[in-house]
Design a protein around this motif. Structure first.
Motif, PDB file in Angstrom:
ATOM      1  N   GLU A 176      59.332  13.030 -17.899  1.00 16.00           N
ATOM      2  CA  GLU A 176      58.192  12.677 -17.325  1.00 16.00           C
ATOM      3  C   GLU A 176      58.383  11.973 -15.959  1.00 16.00           C
ATOM      4  OE1 GLU A 176      54.606  11.333 -16.133  1.00 16.00           O
ATOM      5  OE2 GLU A 176      54.924  12.704 -17.968  1.00 16.00           O
TER       6      GLU A 176
ATOM      7  N   GLU B 211      56.407   6.504 -14.078  1.00 13.80           N
ATOM      8  CA  GLU B 211      57.215   5.326 -14.967  1.00 13.80           C
ATOM      9  C   GLU B 211      56.359   4.988 -15.960  1.00 13.80           C
ATOM     10  OE1 GLU B 211      59.658   1.255 -14.188  1.00 13.80           O
ATOM     11  OE2 GLU B 211      58.328   2.213 -12.695  1.00 13.80           O
TER      12      GLU B 211
ATOM     13  N   ALA C 266      56.326   7.489 -18.832  1.00 13.03           N
ATOM     14  CA  ALA C 266      57.361   7.756 -19.598  1.00 13.03           C
ATOM     15  C   ALA C 266      57.625   6.275 -20.565  1.00 13.03           C
ATOM     16  CB  ALA C 266      58.718   7.608 -18.750  1.00 13.03           C
ATOM     17  N   GLN C 267      57.234   5.229 -20.034  1.00 14.66           N
ATOM     18  CA  GLN C 267      57.659   3.842 -21.119  1.00 14.66           C
ATOM     19  C   GLN C 267      56.624   3.913 -22.135  1.00 14.66           C
ATOM     20  OE1 GLN C 267      57.016   0.745 -18.219  1.00 14.66           O
ATOM     21  NE2 GLN C 267      59.123   0.898 -17.405  1.00 14.66           N
TER      22      GLN C 267
ATOM     23  N   ARG D 145      63.499  11.045 -20.712  1.00 11.46           N
ATOM     24  CA  ARG D 145      63.932  10.953 -19.257  1.00 11.46           C
ATOM     25  C   ARG D 145      63.116  10.675 -18.261  1.00 11.46           C
ATOM     26  NH1 ARG D 145      67.659   9.063 -20.938  1.00 11.46           N
ATOM     27  NH2 ARG D 145      67.417   7.796 -18.950  1.00 11.46           N
ATOM     28  N   GLN D 146      62.895   9.935 -17.560  1.00 12.79           N
ATOM     29  CA  GLN D 146      61.997   9.650 -16.212  1.00 12.79           C
ATOM     30  C   GLN D 146      62.730  10.709 -15.115  1.00 12.79           C
ATOM     31  OE1 GLN D 146      61.089   5.770 -14.342  1.00 12.79           O
ATOM     32  NE2 GLN D 146      59.562   7.015 -13.200  1.00 12.79           N
TER      33      GLN D 146
ATOM     34  N   ILE E  63      64.787   9.935 -11.575  1.00 12.29           N
ATOM     35  CA  ILE E  63      64.045   9.316 -10.492  1.00 12.29           C
ATOM     36  C   ILE E  63      64.898   8.543  -9.380  1.00 12.29           C
ATOM     37  CG2 ILE E  63      64.107   7.008 -11.566  1.00 12.29           C
ATOM     38  CD1 ILE E  63      61.024   8.826 -10.154  1.00 12.29           C
TER      39      ILE E  63
END
Length: 253
Positions: free
Chosen positions: A93, A96, A99-100, A142-143, A152
């Motif tokens: 994703e 941020e 993703a979180q 994973r971001q 990232i």
């Protein structure tokens, strides 16, 4: 007709971000072939634009329902096979906050079903099981950018393969071998030595997807940033409920 959700018009314009309603998600997962894959514990899924985890959470719930149905004669067996199901789900994703949220949503889905089975078996929630679930989820989600295959921070996206080493029909306690791959290596079908940890190759001292704790700098024996010959490490096979320890040893040669 149910609308696809958005957070803001700006995010749609900038990132093409939309959220698929749960009803549509389930219809898509009911497609022949996909449905059967969702009911296989070790069939892997990679969601290249995971968002907040709508598809991954729905697939996880289906896999865990299979665990409840077929691997639930006692709580220990449920714990082992539910974690095995969790190892099969991967996501990338870009944003941020999404993703979180995806990580949190997956953990909550796992926690809720685990808690139900704890109550069913009149048992207790085990911290190491929950910690192992967190380790698996945080390693699998994973971001980064799927198109560039970069995280990232600009480093290659890194994923862990979780291979069972003792699976039989009667297996109750699963032993797992963790091996790390970049997304490029996965696409190129690179074969690697089991247990290989590429974080030491990509960056000598700091894992690319984990933030260095400032307290680590105060620990005696911390690797100096000028060390040009860091030791290459590998993951050791461990019981699946102990993967949270991320146990490693010095690689041969």
């Amino acid at each position: 007709m149910e609308e696809i959700g958005i957070k803001s018009k700006l995010r749609v314009q900038k990132h093409g971000e939309v959220f698929t309603p749960k009803k549509i998600v389930n219809k898509m997962l009911d497609i022949k072939g996909v449905k059967e894959a969702c009911e296989s514990l070790q069939t892997t899924f990679l969601e290249p634009a995971a968002g907040e985890g709508a598809f991954l959470v729905a697939i996880l719930e289906r896999k865990l329902n299979i665990v409840v149905k077929h691997y639930n004669d006692d709580l220990a067996r449920f714990e082992n096979y539910s974690l095995l199901a969790l190892t099969s789900l991967y996501g990338i994703e870009l944003l941020e906050d999404n993703a979180q949220t995806c990580v949190l949503n997956m953990f909550q889905a796992y926690y809720d079903i685990y808690q139900e089975q704890v109550q069913y078996h009149n048992g207790k929630l085990k911290k190491k099981v929950l910690d192992s679930a967190k380790e698996i989820i945080s390693s699998n989600i994973r971001q980064g950018n799927f198109l560039t295959k970069k995280a990232i921070d600009g480093n290659p996206l890194v994923f862990s393969e979780w291979s069972s080493v003792n699976m039989k029909k009667t297996t109750k306690r699963i032993k797992i071998q963790r091996t790390e791959y970049t997304l490029d290596e996965i696409y190129e079908s690179v074969e690697k030595e089991s247990g290989k940890a590429i974080n030491k190759v990509l960056n000598k001292n700091i894992e690319p997807y984990k933030q260095l704790d400032l307290f680590d700098l105060l620990e005696e024996g911390h690797i100096d940033s000028e060390d040009e010959n860091p030791k290459e490490m590998r993951y050791t096979p461990v019981n699946i409920i102990d993967v949270y320890k991320a146990e490693m040893e010095e690689a041969d040669g």
